[in-house]
Design a protein around this motif. Structure first.
Motif, PDB file in Angstrom:
ATOM      1  N   ILE A 113      14.393  12.351  10.501  1.00  0.00           N
ATOM      2  CA  ILE A 113      13.539  13.022  10.328  1.00  0.00           C
ATOM      3  C   ILE A 113      12.223  13.293  10.572  1.00  0.00           C
ATOM      4  N   THR A 114      11.711  12.034  10.909  1.00  0.00           N
ATOM      5  CA  THR A 114      10.205  11.208  10.681  1.00  0.00           C
ATOM      6  C   THR A 114      10.301  10.297  10.554  1.00  0.00           C
ATOM      7  N   GLY A 115       8.742   9.827  10.419  1.00  0.00           N
ATOM      8  CA  GLY A 115       8.341   8.701  10.965  1.00  0.00           C
ATOM      9  C   GLY A 115       6.820   8.057  10.037  1.00  0.00           C
ATOM     10  N   ASN A 116       6.464   7.363  10.696  1.00  0.00           N
ATOM     11  CA  ASN A 116       5.613   6.461  10.111  1.00  0.00           C
ATOM     12  C   ASN A 116       4.310   5.407  10.140  1.00  0.00           C
ATOM     13  N   LYS A 117       3.229   5.340   9.369  1.00  0.00           N
ATOM     14  CA  LYS A 117       2.639   4.163  10.092  1.00  0.00           C
ATOM     15  C   LYS A 117       2.756   3.102   8.838  1.00  0.00           C
ATOM     16  N   ILE A 118       2.333   2.247   8.693  1.00  0.00           N
ATOM     17  CA  ILE A 118       1.880   0.913   8.322  1.00  0.00           C
ATOM     18  C   ILE A 118       0.032   0.946   8.401  1.00  0.00           C
ATOM     19  N   VAL A 119       0.015   0.861   7.007  1.00  0.00           N
ATOM     20  CA  VAL A 119      -1.844   1.100   7.045  1.00  0.00           C
ATOM     21  C   VAL A 119      -1.980  -0.139   5.376  1.00  0.00           C
ATOM     22  N   LEU A 120      -3.209  -1.252   5.913  1.00  0.00           N
ATOM     23  CA  LEU A 120      -3.624  -2.232   5.156  1.00  0.00           C
ATOM     24  C   LEU A 120      -4.102  -1.578   4.288  1.00  0.00           C
ATOM     25  N   ILE A 121      -4.330  -1.788   3.009  1.00  0.00           N
ATOM     26  CA  ILE A 121      -5.130  -0.775   2.357  1.00  0.00           C
ATOM     27  C   ILE A 121      -5.943  -1.254   1.159  1.00  0.00           C
ATOM     28  N   SER A 122      -7.516  -1.324   0.357  1.00  0.00           N
ATOM     29  CA  SER A 122      -7.997  -1.455  -0.315  1.00  0.00           C
ATOM     30  C   SER A 122      -8.328  -0.486  -1.959  1.00  0.00           C
ATOM     31  N   SER A 123      -8.952  -0.967  -2.714  1.00  0.00           N
ATOM     32  CA  SER A 123      -9.738  -0.144  -3.974  1.00  0.00           C
ATOM     33  C   SER A 123     -10.788   0.322  -3.593  1.00  0.00           C
TER      34      SER A 123
END
Length: 263
Positions: A113-123
């Protein structure tokens, strides 16, 4: 006198039959007007998109949706243990494959039904910056890296693949803290319990407290695909199939895209 009694008996029989018919019709009408209840076990990253879809589908189909949200592995294990679920939506193919092999989903209903991406996050308060993911072990200010548990959280498994591809996974073990699902990773970073973390792009877009430092190259991990299927034990097969069709509709896909998902 005998004829009179026969007439009375016949009239009584007709009355009883019509009463039974009325009662049966009333029962059928009540059943038709009853609101069906559908339980959806779905990857927690879909939370916001599903909540927006909920009133739309409920109104169109006279059904009440109940969402059971969490890490895909935990949800799949619940189904294996007999939890009453009508539709399963996983954040990767592996857990859906597992349920299919065990004949716990209806294979012919399975849809991507859908897809996504992986991201690196910080505050946002951390004021960190990175140019390349290869630099992840060079930041002196980073003491904790939040990652979903690869055993049960697809986002964690994708992260392990990324860091293994970069030959960083083993070297970062003392800094990695494992979370029960991707939303817990987000919370760890928001609250400062981890300086950085790996989440889906869709999760990052739900928070105004974090920055996206980098987006992982899709070549570093398996394709991120969300499959959905009706379970074998559902008692609401038709409306469950209707829900899967709704997920593929333009309206539902627009909602998913607005939250950062992509097919």
């Amino acid at each position: 006198m005998k004829q009179f009694r026969m007439v009375i008996v016949l009239l009584l029989a007709v009355f009883l039959l019509s009463s039974c018919g009325s009662t049966e019709d009333a029962q059928n009408n009540n059943k038709a007007n009853e609101t069906a209840s559908l339980t959806i076990s779905a990857a927690i990253s879909l939370t916001d998109a599903l909540e927006e879809m909920k009133p739309i589908f409920e109104k169109e189909h006279n059904v009440e949706l109940t969402f059971n949200l969490g890490g895909s592995g935990k949800l799949a294990q619940q189904i294996q243990q007999g939890a009453p679920v009508d539709v399963f939506i996983s954040a990767n193919q592996d857990w859906m494959d597992t349920l299919e092999k065990e004949e716990l989903i209806q294979t012919d209903t399975r849809k991507d039904i859908t897809g996504n991406k992986i991201v690196l996050i910080s505050s946002k308060d951390a004021h960190l910056s990175m140019n390349l993911l290869e630099e992840i072990d060079q930041l002196d200010s980073v003491k904790q890296i939040a990652v979903g548990n690869p055993e049960t959280v697809p986002a964690g498994k994708y992260t392990e693949q990324i860091l293994t591809h970069l030959e960083k996974w083993d070297g970062l073990q003392n800094q990695i803290i494992l979370a029960k699902d991707v939303r817990q990773v987000l919370t760890y970073v928001e609250t400062g319990n981890a300086e950085i973390g790996f989440v889906y792009e869709s999760d990052a877009k739900t928070s105004d407290q974090i920055d996206i430092l980098l987006t992982a190259d899709t070549k570093m991990h398996d394709p991120i695909i969300y499959p959905a299927a009706v379970t074998t034990d559902t008692e609401h097969e038709n409306v469950a199939k209707d829900f899967l069709e709704f997920l593929e509709s333009d309206q539902a896909q627009d909602i998913l895209q607005s939250y950062g998902f992509q097919k």
